[in-house]
Design a protein around this motif. Structure first.
Motif, short mmCIF file in Angstrom:
data_model
loop_
_atom_site.label_atom_id
_atom_site.label_comp_id
_atom_site.label_asym_id
_atom_site.label_seq_id
_atom_site.Cartn_x
_atom_site.Cartn_y
_atom_site.Cartn_z
N TRP A 298 1.57 -6.44 6.72
CA TRP A 298 0.26 -5.89 6.36
C TRP A 298 0.42 -4.86 5.24
O TRP A 298 -0.33 -4.86 4.27
CB TRP A 298 -0.39 -5.23 7.57
CG TRP A 298 -1.66 -4.51 7.22
CD1 TRP A 298 -2.91 -5.04 7.15
CD2 TRP A 298 -1.78 -3.14 6.84
NE1 TRP A 298 -3.80 -4.07 6.76
CE2 TRP A 298 -3.14 -2.90 6.57
CE3 TRP A 298 -0.88 -2.09 6.72
CZ2 TRP A 298 -3.61 -1.65 6.17
CZ3 TRP A 298 -1.34 -0.84 6.32
CH2 TRP A 298 -2.70 -0.63 6.06
N ALA A 299 1.42 -3.98 5.39
CA ALA A 299 1.64 -2.92 4.39
C ALA A 299 1.98 -3.51 3.03
O ALA A 299 1.47 -3.05 2.00
CB ALA A 299 2.75 -1.98 4.86
N ILE A 300 2.80 -4.55 3.01
CA ILE A 300 3.17 -5.20 1.75
C ILE A 300 1.94 -5.81 1.09
O ILE A 300 1.69 -5.63 -0.11
CB ILE A 300 4.25 -6.27 1.99
CG1 ILE A 300 5.57 -5.59 2.34
CG2 ILE A 300 4.40 -7.19 0.78
CD1 ILE A 300 6.61 -6.54 2.92
N PHE B 253 -4.78 3.53 10.76
CA PHE B 253 -4.84 4.55 11.80
C PHE B 253 -6.01 4.29 12.74
O PHE B 253 -5.87 4.35 13.96
CB PHE B 253 -4.95 5.95 11.18
CG PHE B 253 -5.02 7.04 12.21
CD1 PHE B 253 -3.88 7.49 12.85
CD2 PHE B 253 -6.24 7.60 12.54
CE1 PHE B 253 -3.95 8.48 13.80
CE2 PHE B 253 -6.33 8.60 13.49
CZ PHE B 253 -5.19 9.04 14.12
N ASP B 254 -7.17 4.00 12.16
CA ASP B 254 -8.36 3.71 12.98
C ASP B 254 -8.12 2.51 13.89
O ASP B 254 -8.63 2.46 15.00
CB ASP B 254 -9.58 3.46 12.10
CG ASP B 254 -10.12 4.74 11.48
OD1 ASP B 254 -9.72 5.84 11.92
OD2 ASP B 254 -10.93 4.63 10.54
N ILE C 231 -5.17 4.29 -1.53
CA ILE C 231 -4.04 4.44 -0.61
C ILE C 231 -4.49 5.16 0.65
O ILE C 231 -4.18 4.72 1.77
CB ILE C 231 -2.88 5.19 -1.30
CG1 ILE C 231 -2.28 4.32 -2.41
CG2 ILE C 231 -1.81 5.59 -0.28
CD1 ILE C 231 -1.35 5.06 -3.34
N SER C 232 -5.24 6.23 0.49
CA SER C 232 -5.74 6.98 1.65
C SER C 232 -6.61 6.11 2.54
O SER C 232 -6.48 6.13 3.77
CB SER C 232 -6.56 8.20 1.20
OG SER C 232 -5.75 9.09 0.49
N GLU C 233 -7.49 5.34 1.95
CA GLU C 233 -8.36 4.46 2.72
C GLU C 233 -7.56 3.42 3.50
O GLU C 233 -7.90 3.10 4.65
CB GLU C 233 -9.38 3.79 1.82
CG GLU C 233 -10.45 4.76 1.33
CD GLU C 233 -11.35 4.17 0.26
OE1 GLU C 233 -11.21 2.98 -0.09
OE2 GLU C 233 -12.21 4.92 -0.24
N ALA C 234 -6.50 2.90 2.91
CA ALA C 234 -5.65 1.93 3.60
C ALA C 234 -4.96 2.57 4.80
O ALA C 234 -4.87 1.98 5.88
CB ALA C 234 -4.61 1.34 2.65
N LEU C 235 -4.48 3.80 4.63
CA LEU C 235 -3.82 4.50 5.73
C LEU C 235 -4.81 4.82 6.86
O LEU C 235 -4.49 4.65 8.04
CB LEU C 235 -3.15 5.78 5.23
CG LEU C 235 -1.97 5.56 4.29
CD1 LEU C 235 -1.52 6.88 3.69
CD2 LEU C 235 -0.83 4.86 5.00
N ALA D 152 -0.44 -2.99 -0.15
CA ALA D 152 0.11 -2.35 -1.34
C ALA D 152 -0.06 -3.24 -2.56
O ALA D 152 -0.44 -2.76 -3.63
CB ALA D 152 1.58 -2.01 -1.11
N ARG D 153 0.20 -4.51 -2.40
CA ARG D 153 0.04 -5.46 -3.51
C ARG D 153 -1.42 -5.49 -3.98
O ARG D 153 -1.69 -5.46 -5.18
CB ARG D 153 0.49 -6.85 -3.06
CG ARG D 153 0.45 -7.87 -4.19
CD ARG D 153 0.98 -9.22 -3.73
NE ARG D 153 2.40 -9.10 -3.44
CZ ARG D 153 2.98 -9.63 -2.37
NH1 ARG D 153 2.29 -10.30 -1.49
NH2 ARG D 153 4.28 -9.48 -2.19
N ALA D 154 -2.35 -5.50 -3.03
CA ALA D 154 -3.77 -5.51 -3.40
C ALA D 154 -4.18 -4.21 -4.09
O ALA D 154 -4.91 -4.24 -5.09
CB ALA D 154 -4.62 -5.74 -2.15
#
Length: 69
Positions: free
Chosen positions: A15-17, A62-63, A54-58, A20-22
């Motif tokens: 998911w992280a990869i 988390f949510d 980046i913040s929104e993805a984190l 990050a790519r997107a």
């Protein structure tokens, strides 16, 4: 955006990869162009947009870790 079920460390890594790519595909090009042009205001704007993505993805992941109780 589609929902992803993360059941293992490997799922999270994938998911992280993909996220990050997107994010890089959507945001980093604008930042690179602004840096090339040397426009400080545009550099700041595009850097902030990249940081926000980046913040929104984190926050998104988390949510997903918090139960809906």
């Amino acid at each position: 955006m589609e929902t992803t079920t993360i059941e293992s460390r490997s799922d999270f890594a994938q998911w992280a990869i993909e996220r990050a790519r997107a994010i890089v595909g959507d945001q980093a090009g604008d930042l690179a162009l602004a840096a090339r042009d040397g426009n400080d205001e545009e550099i700041a704007r595009t850097a902030n947009a990249l940081g926000q993505a980046i913040s929104e993805a984190l926050i998104e992941v988390f949510d997903g870790l918090i139960s809906d109780e």
